[in-house]
Write a protein that holds these residues in place. Structure first.
Motif, PDB file in Angstrom:
ATOM      1  N   PHE A 135      12.594   3.241  -6.524  1.00 29.95           N
ATOM      2  CA  PHE A 135      12.633   2.690  -8.259  1.00 29.95           C
ATOM      3  C   PHE A 135      13.673   3.575  -8.709  1.00 29.95           C
ATOM      4  O   PHE A 135      13.578   4.711  -8.703  1.00 29.95           O
ATOM      5  CB  PHE A 135      11.393   2.644  -8.675  1.00 29.95           C
ATOM      6  CG  PHE A 135      10.800   3.874  -9.167  1.00 29.95           C
ATOM      7  CD1 PHE A 135      10.905   4.625 -10.535  1.00 29.95           C
ATOM      8  CD2 PHE A 135       9.939   4.767  -8.197  1.00 29.95           C
ATOM      9  CE1 PHE A 135      10.238   5.785 -10.606  1.00 29.95           C
ATOM     10  CE2 PHE A 135       9.423   5.872  -8.541  1.00 29.95           C
ATOM     11  CZ  PHE A 135       9.651   6.448  -9.878  1.00 29.95           C
ATOM     12  N   SER A 136      14.468   2.830  -9.459  1.00 27.20           N
ATOM     13  CA  SER A 136      15.435   3.486 -10.396  1.00 27.20           C
ATOM     14  C   SER A 136      15.614   2.683 -11.676  1.00 27.20           C
ATOM     15  O   SER A 136      14.614   2.740 -12.388  1.00 27.20           O
ATOM     16  CB  SER A 136      16.689   3.795  -9.930  1.00 27.20           C
ATOM     17  OG  SER A 136      17.438   2.636  -9.345  1.00 27.20           O
ATOM     18  N   ASP A 137      16.559   1.798 -12.018  1.00 23.16           N
ATOM     19  CA  ASP A 137      16.505   0.882 -12.877  1.00 23.16           C
ATOM     20  C   ASP A 137      15.613  -0.235 -12.732  1.00 23.16           C
ATOM     21  O   ASP A 137      14.970  -1.057 -13.539  1.00 23.16           O
ATOM     22  CB  ASP A 137      17.926   0.278 -13.216  1.00 23.16           C
ATOM     23  CG  ASP A 137      18.255  -0.503 -12.040  1.00 23.16           C
ATOM     24  OD1 ASP A 137      18.208  -0.040 -10.736  1.00 23.16           O
ATOM     25  OD2 ASP A 137      19.172  -1.648 -12.290  1.00 23.16           O
ATOM     26  N   HIS A 138      15.300  -0.586 -11.336  1.00 20.08           N
ATOM     27  CA  HIS A 138      14.341  -1.604 -11.044  1.00 20.08           C
ATOM     28  C   HIS A 138      13.780  -0.974  -9.641  1.00 20.08           C
ATOM     29  O   HIS A 138      13.989   0.070  -9.171  1.00 20.08           O
ATOM     30  CB  HIS A 138      14.836  -2.980 -10.711  1.00 20.08           C
ATOM     31  CG  HIS A 138      15.610  -3.032  -9.642  1.00 20.08           C
ATOM     32  ND1 HIS A 138      16.986  -2.619  -9.392  1.00 20.08           N
ATOM     33  CD2 HIS A 138      15.468  -3.776  -8.298  1.00 20.08           C
ATOM     34  CE1 HIS A 138      17.709  -2.987  -8.324  1.00 20.08           C
ATOM     35  NE2 HIS A 138      16.699  -3.539  -7.607  1.00 20.08           N
ATOM     36  N   ALA A 139      12.554  -1.752  -9.190  1.00 21.27           N
ATOM     37  CA  ALA A 139      12.003  -1.207  -7.884  1.00 21.27           C
ATOM     38  C   ALA A 139      12.099  -2.154  -6.639  1.00 21.27           C
ATOM     39  O   ALA A 139      12.337  -3.650  -7.240  1.00 21.27           O
ATOM     40  CB  ALA A 139      10.404  -1.029  -8.176  1.00 21.27           C
TER      41      ALA A 139
END
Length: 674
Positions: free
Chosen positions: A531-535
């Protein structure tokens, strides 16, 4: 099955060369970090490695350092200004011999005059006057020569030498100067140049005139007739003539760059004198063609692109020929360094010539490159690498080997660490026998150990049949229940994980968990979510190549926990847990299907993330968080998570991460049933 083939040692084999196992170990850390075999190989090519006997296999950086040392040794050995000293000494020798020849001619003529009969002296006296006048004119000319070598060359070019040695020395000096001028165009012709007369200068000038015409055509976008030029003037280019105009331009660029490097390394005064001396060696028409050639070359192939000023600081003297050869050697070293740098950048070693490496850097350099070239092939032979198109990639066998290595490395640091256990859910009555027994208790499955139960009854009642059993006689096998577990490992892929080697350590733990579960707990399930901006889920086969998302902003724990909850909702395991490895507070959440980012974290992001924590808690999912960064705000947020979920939180470093995660997993994985 692995087969080995043995052969007689012929002196070429290297018994200490690293094998496939050692090579995989050497590049394992890079593979843990980014999973790219080509990138790991490039790094290994750059730095080299140590063999089993601690012998160093030089890398490209080592070879570049040796090359720089060779170049530095040359520049610290010689004095470029000595080139003009050599030319002055040559000119002084010419002048001394000619002056001596003039004086000797008068003395010899006087001796011959005295040896003839008196009646013949009057007849020869007029000849004596001519000899004396020629000698006086010569001495006067020598006395009035300019101080510069170039000026002396200009004055003596058409001089009628009296002394044969002076004439030969001057012609040798003139040939050397002309040779350096002509070598800018045709080095092979210059090497055979000797006593260049007017006819030869005229032929050379004609060749340059035609060459200039071709270059003008090329500069104007036309296609010159190179073959016609070579048919007419090919004899000037030796046994290895250029095959195209571009090849000829490349050669001339390199040769002119040598002269520029020589000039750049001299003091302004000495440089001016050398330029003057070189210019005076040719006639004006030839010089005009040379000047035009230089201007056209500057437009098409600027020699300055290759020329470099070398910091000469030595004291050893050089002749002009030796200085030009030295410039050629240094520029070849520069070219070799560029080739080494390009090989280090691209990982392509095929452009490196082992023989040239041995010649420029020293014996063994070419062999080192050959050993580097064999690394990928050795990995392929061991089944750790495979070709995919024009790229090398790691194989599933290599991935398993790396996971086992991570597991051993992490367990090697565990020692007797005891983190404690989490709540576990026991499902079913099956399990693994421990080899011990215990008294049967009401409510348990009635599966008595007959041997122990019979012995208890006989001991209590004695011999006789039938054997009478009481409830206290029965014993059952003591079982260690293996609790089926489903785990989602959340890996923070935000760009901050690159700092401090956090990503490499976190991914190594994921691979260690994967190896642990596959090898020892085949009933368990492990899922990995990045995960970062989304997973999104990371398949086990894709884990080695996973990297942080350097260009995406956000640490979206909300989406990561949401995806983990959906995955675990489909699992019927007794233990369902989330292990989250991160280094930052939540800065993004999902809103209407799209990630919303804000830093500092928005209240909406915190609220949505904690709401998802509550949903996981309601679903019976335990959340254990491993934080790689310690800040007051982060500690406060994680405190809320643990209060809601009653999971655990650990603040640790990337190097201790494996200890904590695996100890916690094992603690949560087994329980002893009394």
């Amino acid at each position: 099955m692995i087969h080995y083939r043995y052969s007689r040692w012929d002196g070429t084999q290297n018994p200490f060369a690293p094998g496939g196992e050692e090579l995989l170990d050497e590049i394992s850390e890079r593979l843990f970090e980014h999973g790219d075999l080509e990138r790991a190989l490039r790094d290994l090519f750059r730095r080299g490695m140590h063999g089993p006997e601690d012998q160093k296999m030089p890398g490209l950086q080592d070879l570049m350092q040796r090359l720089r040392e060779q170049r530095s040794q040359r520049t610290q050995q010689y004095d470029l200004d000595s080139v003009m000293d050599d030319l002055r000494e040559r000119m002084d020798s010419v002048i001394d011999h000619e002056r001596g020849g003039a004086e000797r001619s008068v003395s010899e003529a006087q001796e011959r005059l005295e040896q003839v009969a008196p009646e013949e002296r009057e007849q020869l006296s007029s000849m004596m006057d001519l000899v004396r006048k020629r000698a006086d004119d010569t001495v006067n000319k020598l006395d009035s020569l300019p101080d510069s070598v170039g000026g002396s060359v200009r004055e003596l070019t058409d001089h009628d030498f009296i002394d044969d040695t002076a004439r030969d020395e001057f012609n040798e000096l003139l040939d050397m100067l002309r040779r350096q001028m002509v070598s800018n165009v045709a080095k092979q012709a210059a090497e055979s140049l000797q006593n260049m007369d007017q006819q030869q200068q005229s032929a050379m000038r004609e060749m340059m005139r035609n060459l200039n015409e071709m270059l003008r055509q090329k500069l104007n976008g036309e296609e010159p007739d190179f073959q016609q030029f070579m048919d007419r003037f090919g004899q000037y280019f030796g046994d290895d003539p250029p095959q195209s105009l571009d090849e000829l331009l490349d050669r001339m660029q390199q040769q002119m760059a040598q002269m520029q490097s020589l000039m750049a390394g001299m003091s302004p005064e000495e440089r001016q004198q050398l330029m003057e001396a070189l210019a005076e060696s040719l006639d004006e028409e030839t010089l005009r063609e040379m000047a035009e050639l230089g201007a056209l070359m500057q437009a098409l192939r600027p020699p300055s692109d290759l020329a470099r000023q070398y910091p000469f600081m030595g004291q050893e003297s050089l002749t002009l020929d030796a200085a030009m050869n030295l410039m050629g050697d240094l520029q070849q070293m520069d070219s070799m360094e560029r080739s080494l740098q390009e090989a280090a950048r691209s990982g392509d070693l095929n452009s490196l010539n082992p023989e040239e490496l041995d010649q420029m850097i020293g014996p063994g350099s070419g062999e080192a490159v050959d050993q580097l070239k064999e690394i990928a092939e050795k990995l392929e032979e061991m089944g750790y690498a495979q070709r995919k198109g024009d790229r090398w990639e790691i194989t599933p066998r290599a991935i398993r080997k790396l996971a086992d290595k991570a597991l051993k490395e992490v367990f090697g640091r565990l020692g007797r660490a005891n983190i404690g256990g989490h709540r576990t859910a026991s499902v079913g009555t099956g399990g693994e026998p421990t080899g011990d027994t215990k008294l049967y208790e009401l409510g348990e499955a009635f599966e008595p150990n007959l041997n122990r139960s019979l012995m208890n009854a006989v001991t209590r009642r004695g011999r006789g049949t039938p054997v009478q059993f009481e409830l206290g006689d029965f014993e059952v096998d003591r079982m260690e229940h293996t609790v089926s577990a489903a785990t989602v490992l959340l890996l923070d892929q935000s760009s901050s994980m690159v700092n401090g080697d956090r990503w490499s350590g976190a991914k190594k733990v994921a691979m260690a968990l994967q190896s642990l579960i596959q090898g020892q707990f085949p009933r368990d399930r492990l899922f990995i979510v990045g995960f970062s901006d989304h997973a999104e889920e990371i398949k086990a086969r894709d884990l080695p190549a996973a990297t942080p998302n350097m260009w995406l902003q956000g640490t979206n724990m909300h989406h990561a926990l949401m995806l983990a909850r959906r995955i675990l909702s489909k699992e019927r395991a007794g233990t369902r847990q989330v292990i989250m490895v991160t280094d930052g507070e939540p800065t993004a959440h999902i809103e209407q299907g799209y990630p919303y980012f804000n830093y500092p974290p928005a209240r909406r992001t915190i609220t949505e993330t904690l709401s998802e924590v509550k949903r996981c808690t309601s679903a019976g999912i335990t959340i254990n968080t491993f934080m790689l960064e310690r800040t007051p705000y982060l500690a406060e947020f994680i405190d809320y998570v643990t209060r809601i979920n009653r999971g655990r939180a650990f603040f640790t470093s990337p190097h201790q991460l494996g200890d904590y995660v695996l100890v916690d997993y094992l603690s949560n994985r087994r329980k002893r049933v009394a």
